[in-house]
Design a protein around this motif. Structure first.
Motif, short mmCIF file in Angstrom:
data_model
loop_
_atom_site.label_atom_id
_atom_site.label_comp_id
_atom_site.label_asym_id
_atom_site.label_seq_id
_atom_site.Cartn_x
_atom_site.Cartn_y
_atom_site.Cartn_z
N LEU A 99 3.40 9.85 7.95
CA LEU A 99 4.61 9.57 7.41
C LEU A 99 4.83 10.36 6.24
CD1 LEU A 99 7.21 8.13 8.20
CD2 LEU A 99 6.39 6.23 6.47
N VAL A 100 5.97 11.15 6.02
CA VAL A 100 6.29 11.84 4.64
C VAL A 100 7.69 11.58 4.18
CG1 VAL A 100 4.78 13.62 5.12
CG2 VAL A 100 7.23 13.91 5.73
N CYS A 101 7.81 11.33 2.71
CA CYS A 101 9.24 11.45 2.44
C CYS A 101 9.22 12.15 0.85
CB CYS A 101 9.35 9.80 2.19
SG CYS A 101 8.44 9.00 0.54
N ARG A 102 10.28 11.95 0.33
CA ARG A 102 10.41 12.55 -1.09
C ARG A 102 10.24 11.24 -2.04
NH1 ARG A 102 9.54 17.96 -1.97
NH2 ARG A 102 10.46 18.95 -0.17
N LEU A 129 -1.71 7.47 9.99
CA LEU A 129 -2.94 7.65 9.04
C LEU A 129 -2.54 7.28 7.59
CD1 LEU A 129 -4.06 11.12 10.22
CD2 LEU A 129 -4.56 8.88 10.93
N GLY A 130 -1.22 7.33 7.30
CA GLY A 130 -0.76 7.07 6.13
C GLY A 130 0.52 7.53 5.53
N LEU A 131 0.82 7.64 4.48
CA LEU A 131 1.97 8.18 3.93
C LEU A 131 1.61 9.27 2.91
CD1 LEU A 131 5.49 7.94 3.30
CD2 LEU A 131 4.73 6.18 1.57
N ALA A 132 2.55 10.22 2.86
CA ALA A 132 2.47 11.33 1.87
C ALA A 132 3.70 11.45 1.19
CB ALA A 132 2.36 12.74 2.45
N THR A 150 4.09 2.75 -5.71
CA THR A 150 3.18 2.03 -5.80
C THR A 150 3.44 0.68 -4.56
OG1 THR A 150 2.32 2.48 -7.76
CG2 THR A 150 1.37 0.49 -6.76
N ILE A 151 4.33 0.40 -4.74
CA ILE A 151 4.93 -0.62 -3.75
C ILE A 151 5.06 -0.52 -2.64
CG2 ILE A 151 6.77 -2.68 -3.17
CD1 ILE A 151 7.34 -2.61 -6.14
N VAL A 152 5.85 0.85 -2.25
CA VAL A 152 6.18 1.27 -0.91
C VAL A 152 4.65 1.92 -0.39
CG1 VAL A 152 7.31 3.21 0.57
CG2 VAL A 152 8.51 2.06 -1.24
N GLY A 153 4.03 2.45 -0.99
CA GLY A 153 2.72 3.05 -0.60
C GLY A 153 1.76 1.83 -0.27
N GLY A 154 1.96 0.85 -0.58
CA GLY A 154 1.09 -0.37 -0.47
C GLY A 154 1.11 -0.85 0.96
N GLY A 155 2.40 -0.34 1.73
CA GLY A 155 2.60 -0.67 3.07
C GLY A 155 1.94 0.17 3.81
N ALA A 156 1.28 1.07 3.69
CA ALA A 156 0.75 2.29 4.49
C ALA A 156 -0.57 2.06 4.57
CB ALA A 156 1.30 3.61 4.06
N PRO A 157 -1.49 2.41 5.61
CA PRO A 157 -2.92 2.48 5.63
C PRO A 157 -3.55 3.10 4.40
CG PRO A 157 -2.09 2.75 7.62
CD PRO A 157 -1.05 2.84 6.74
N ARG A 158 -2.87 4.49 4.14
CA ARG A 158 -3.18 5.38 3.13
C ARG A 158 -2.03 5.90 2.20
NH1 ARG A 158 -6.20 6.04 7.40
NH2 ARG A 158 -8.33 5.44 7.68
N LEU A 159 -2.22 6.19 1.01
CA LEU A 159 -1.13 7.08 0.30
C LEU A 159 -1.51 8.27 -0.48
CD1 LEU A 159 1.81 6.80 -1.04
CD2 LEU A 159 0.76 5.49 -2.95
N TRP A 160 -0.85 9.22 -0.25
CA TRP A 160 -0.96 10.58 -1.03
C TRP A 160 0.29 10.80 -1.73
CZ3 TRP A 160 -2.58 10.12 4.06
CH2 TRP A 160 -3.80 10.25 4.47
N THR A 161 0.08 10.85 -3.07
CA THR A 161 1.03 11.35 -3.87
C THR A 161 1.08 13.10 -4.29
OG1 THR A 161 0.36 10.50 -6.10
CG2 THR A 161 1.84 9.20 -4.81
#
Length: 202
Positions: A99-102, A129-132, A150-161
């Motif tokens: 999943l990706v977003c701005r 897999l996660g959120l970028a 940080t809050i939104v990324g916590g709902g994904a298995p993994r977070l990449w900023t």
């Protein structure tokens, strides 16, 4: 680049940064599959489903228009964009999804809705897999947006900023960004997308 556990349901463990850096493939957070009892988002806030033709090692799902879905897919071998929809495969197998977003408020809000849709079981069965999260502008991200990330990324298995890429503003989508965050992201996702998973075909 930030890789976090899920503050929605747990707190990060006490492992040191050195230990985390030794992990070749980022471990999934506690939330790695949909959760029982999670409330579904309103229908208007859900991503649609789309039956995909062909195959891909990874399907890149933008949570909104302008999310960077196509550009991200271009960076990753074997990846294809889905047109802001959850992919459904004709053979019934479970697709691997990124999943990706701005990193603006609209992008983060739509990503949160998409993750809630997935976590509630309202999305089709996917291996998320996660959120970028891609920077929406050059320079430092305002603190309010960093906190919401940080809050939104916590709902994904993994977070990449991921930082801003000025070359993309000028139409250069073929050159891989040299920033360390992108190099690590590409390495991480490549490893995750090629992990053995009997429910996913490549």
């Amino acid at each position: 680049m930030q890789l976090s556990l899920n503050p929605w349901i747990t707190t990060p463990d006490e492992s040191t940064e050195e230990e985390a850096l030794e992990v070749h493939v980022p471990p999934a957070a506690v939330i790695s599959t949909p959760l029982k009892g999670m409330v579904e988002p309103d229908t208007a806030d859900r991503l649609a489903n789309r039956t995909m033709t062909g195959t891909a090692a990874l399907w890149v799902v933008g949570s909104h228009g302008g999310a960077g879905e196509s550009r991200t897919a271009d960076l990753l071998d074997g990846a294809r964009p889905t047109g802001h929809c959850w992919p459904v495969l004709r053979d019934g197998s479970k697709p691997r999804v990124l999943l990706v977003c701005r990193a603006d408020m609209r992008g983060l809000t739509t990503a949160q809705s998409a993750l809630t849709q997935w976590a509630s079981g309202a999305a089709p069965a996917v291996d998320l897999l996660g959120l970028a999260i891609l920077a929406d502008a050059p320079g430092k991200t305002p603190k309010a947006l960093r906190d919401f990330t940080t809050i939104v990324g916590g709902g994904a298995p993994r977070l990449w900023t991921l930082p801003w890429v000025d070359a993309w503003r000028h139409g250069d989508s073929t050159t891989t960004p040299t920033a360390r965050e992108y190099q690590r992201f590409i390495t991480d996702v490549a490893a995750l997308a090629t992990e053995t998973n009997p429910s996913t075909t490549h």
